[in-house]
Design a protein around this motif. Structure first.
Motif, short mmCIF file in Angstrom:
data_model
loop_
_atom_site.label_atom_id
_atom_site.label_comp_id
_atom_site.label_asym_id
_atom_site.label_seq_id
_atom_site.Cartn_x
_atom_site.Cartn_y
_atom_site.Cartn_z
N ASP A 2 -10.24 2.20 -10.53
CA ASP A 2 -11.16 1.29 -9.83
C ASP A 2 -10.84 1.24 -8.33
OD1 ASP A 2 -12.47 0.70 -12.18
OD2 ASP A 2 -11.40 -1.18 -12.51
N HIS A 4 -9.67 3.63 -6.59
CA HIS A 4 -10.19 4.86 -6.01
C HIS A 4 -11.66 4.70 -5.64
CE1 HIS A 4 -7.02 7.68 -8.01
NE2 HIS A 4 -6.53 7.03 -6.97
N TYR A 5 -12.44 4.11 -6.54
CA TYR A 5 -13.86 3.94 -6.28
C TYR A 5 -14.09 2.98 -5.11
CZ TYR A 5 -14.29 6.42 -10.67
OH TYR A 5 -14.18 7.35 -11.66
N ASP A 9 -15.96 3.88 -1.61
CA ASP A 9 -17.01 3.05 -1.03
C ASP A 9 -16.72 2.77 0.45
OD1 ASP A 9 -18.44 2.94 -3.40
OD2 ASP A 9 -17.71 0.94 -3.95
N ASN A 105 -8.26 11.50 -10.50
CA ASN A 105 -9.20 10.97 -11.50
C ASN A 105 -9.56 12.00 -12.57
OD1 ASN A 105 -9.30 8.57 -10.12
ND2 ASN A 105 -11.41 8.79 -9.44
#
Length: 139
Positions: A2, A4-5, A9, A105
């Motif tokens: 999470d 990483h995301y 962003d 990932n």
């Protein structure tokens, strides 16, 4: 993953600021990215990476990923928004970060879920307890 995301962003926001020519905004947002990246890398190195090393798994890949973490710190520390190469250096950094995240990932992390034993997961949990993220450790 999470985290990483979230960093991807923030990277997207930086790219948008660069396209708009807002170098000051890009620099400020890079600082935000650095504040996320540093603690995240520490948790990975003390958690998942340490657990993999303890089991003797993926040593070369872990060393490469840790080297990326050090390089990212150096790059961020050396960025100067007034330098003519700032925009290109930021774009290169963001591309390298994205590739690094993909390697984790799509490579190391999925394998970790399958290969870590209970001791390994305890190592991961300790790393997050010592320096917690917003999300709990899950298998």
């Amino acid at each position: 993953m999470d985290e990483h995301y979230e960093m991807l962003d923030v990277s997207g926001r930086i790219r948008t600021l660069l396209v708009a020519g807002d170098l000051a905004g890009a620099s400020t947002t890079l600082t935000e990215l650095g504040r996320r990246l540093g603690p995240h890398a520490v948790r990975e190195e003390r958690g998942v990476f340490a657990a993999l090393r303890e089991q003797g798994d993926f040593a070369a890949e872990v060393l490469d990923l840790e080297a990326d973490h050090r390089a990212f710190d150096e790059i961020l520390a050396g960025l100067d928004p007034t330098a003519p190469e700032f925009e290109q250096r930021v774009r290169t950094f963001l591309a390298d970060l994205s590739l690094h995240i993909d390697r984790e990932n799509l490579g190391v992390f999925p394998v970790t879920v399958v290969t870590l034993d209970d001791d390994g997961w305890e190592t991961v949990a300790r790393a997050h307890a010592d320096d917690p993220a917003d999300t709990p450790v899950t298998r």
